[in-house]
Design a protein around this motif. Structure first.
Motif, mmCIF file in Angstrom:
data_model
loop_
_atom_site.group_PDB
_atom_site.id
_atom_site.type_symbol
_atom_site.label_atom_id
_atom_site.label_comp_id
_atom_site.label_asym_id
_atom_site.label_seq_id
_atom_site.Cartn_x
_atom_site.Cartn_y
_atom_site.Cartn_z
ATOM 1 N N ALA A 106 0.848 -1.190 0.000
ATOM 2 C CA ALA A 106 0.000 0.000 0.000
ATOM 3 C C ALA A 106 0.885 1.242 0.000
ATOM 4 O O ALA A 106 2.075 1.182 0.325
ATOM 5 C CB ALA A 106 -0.902 0.000 1.226
ATOM 6 N N GLU A 107 0.277 2.370 -0.368
ATOM 7 C CA GLU A 107 0.964 3.655 -0.308
ATOM 8 C C GLU A 107 -0.061 4.741 -0.039
ATOM 9 O O GLU A 107 -1.237 4.589 -0.342
ATOM 10 C CB GLU A 107 1.737 3.946 -1.590
ATOM 11 C CG GLU A 107 0.868 4.131 -2.809
ATOM 12 C CD GLU A 107 1.654 4.349 -4.080
ATOM 13 O OE1 GLU A 107 2.885 4.500 -4.028
ATOM 14 O OE2 GLU A 107 1.035 4.376 -5.144
ATOM 15 N N LEU A 108 0.414 5.836 0.550
ATOM 16 C CA LEU A 108 -0.447 6.968 0.843
ATOM 17 C C LEU A 108 -0.090 8.104 -0.097
ATOM 18 O O LEU A 108 1.086 8.419 -0.290
ATOM 19 C CB LEU A 108 -0.267 7.417 2.297
ATOM 20 C CG LEU A 108 -1.185 8.555 2.739
ATOM 21 C CD1 LEU A 108 -2.636 8.071 2.793
ATOM 22 C CD2 LEU A 108 -0.766 9.086 4.095
ATOM 23 N N LEU A 109 -1.111 8.705 -0.701
ATOM 24 C CA LEU A 109 -0.924 9.838 -1.608
ATOM 25 C C LEU A 109 -1.629 11.053 -1.029
ATOM 26 O O LEU A 109 -2.776 10.966 -0.615
ATOM 27 C CB LEU A 109 -1.496 9.527 -2.991
ATOM 28 C CG LEU A 109 -1.025 8.236 -3.654
ATOM 29 C CD1 LEU A 109 -1.836 7.958 -4.903
ATOM 30 C CD2 LEU A 109 0.445 8.322 -3.974
ATOM 31 N N LYS A 110 -0.920 12.166 -0.987
ATOM 32 C CA LYS A 110 -1.518 13.445 -0.572
ATOM 33 C C LYS A 110 -1.238 14.443 -1.680
ATOM 34 O O LYS A 110 -0.086 14.619 -2.075
ATOM 35 C CB LYS A 110 -0.908 13.937 0.745
ATOM 36 C CG LYS A 110 -1.445 13.205 1.961
ATOM 37 C CD LYS A 110 -0.876 13.739 3.246
ATOM 38 C CE LYS A 110 -1.672 14.935 3.703
ATOM 39 N NZ LYS A 110 -1.280 15.419 5.034
ATOM 40 N N ASN A 111 -2.290 15.066 -2.187
ATOM 41 C CA ASN A 111 -2.173 16.030 -3.280
ATOM 42 C C ASN A 111 -1.469 15.431 -4.494
ATOM 43 O O ASN A 111 -0.675 16.091 -5.151
ATOM 44 C CB ASN A 111 -1.441 17.290 -2.817
ATOM 45 C CG ASN A 111 -2.135 17.955 -1.662
ATOM 46 O OD1 ASN A 111 -3.362 18.005 -1.610
ATOM 47 N ND2 ASN A 111 -1.362 18.455 -0.714
ATOM 48 N N GLY A 112 -1.728 14.156 -4.780
ATOM 49 C CA GLY A 112 -1.160 13.498 -5.948
ATOM 50 C C GLY A 112 0.279 13.062 -5.787
ATOM 51 O O GLY A 112 0.864 12.500 -6.704
#
Length: 180
Positions: A106-112
């Motif tokens: 998994a990964e977390l994306l903030k503002n792309g």
């Protein structure tokens, strides 16, 4: 007299544990706040969905959004693998134990942009096996897989609470080391 001493000791232990901040695992959301308040969860062909959403809903500080637009962050769960390997064999050459392995990425994306490093969670369980006890083994294995998914979901949420935006990078780009 000994009954009174046992009771007093038990009370002292409980008071000591409560004074140090001890609490049972899984009864509340993560102790640390997550680095977002509005989250969209993107599940790409994984069976972890129900366990992960249940775990995230326990934290009252986070709202789950039905779409990525408008969410502060996107949790992308994109890889899942399950394996059942022989762990031990008896003298007769028959399987004695299996090792079940569940891996999810998994990964977390903030503002792309990627926020923190991508995560790979690996959960393992051992399962005893005998030809004489075949009837309940399918149900035991299914219960172990469900427990492993719940454990992986807990680990993802815990890791999310420790993510830092050390070096956010756009998705799909490799980060080359700089030359002196």
């Amino acid at each position: 007299m000994t009954r009174l001493m046992q009771w007093t000791f038990a009370v002292l232990v409980m008071v000591g544990l409560s004074a140090c901040g001890f609490h049972l695992r899984g009864l509340s959301g993560p102790a640390r706040p997550l680095p977002f308040t509005a989250l969209f969860v993107s599940l790409e062909n994984v069976t972890l969905g129900d366990a992960l959403l249940t775990t995230l809903r326990r934290d009252e500080r986070v709202q789950l959004w039905p779409q990525a637009k408008g969410a502060e962050a996107v949790l992308r769960v994109y890889g899942e693998a399950s394996a059942r390997d022989i762990l031990t064999i008896n003298r007769g050459g028959k399987v004695n134990e299996y090792q079940l392995t569940y891996r999810v990425s998994a990964e977390l994306l903030k503002n792309g942009e990627r926020y923190g490093a991508p995560m790979t969670i690996v959960v393992r369980r051992e399962m005893g096996y005998s030809d004489k006890e075949i009837l309940g083994k399918e149900q035991e294995e299914a219960m172990l897989w469900n427990d492993m998914r719940r454990d992986a979901a807990e680990q993802i949420v815990t890791r999310l609470s420790f993510l830092t935006p050390d070096m956010p990078q756009p998705v799909g780009t490799a980060h080359a080391p700089s030359q002196p």
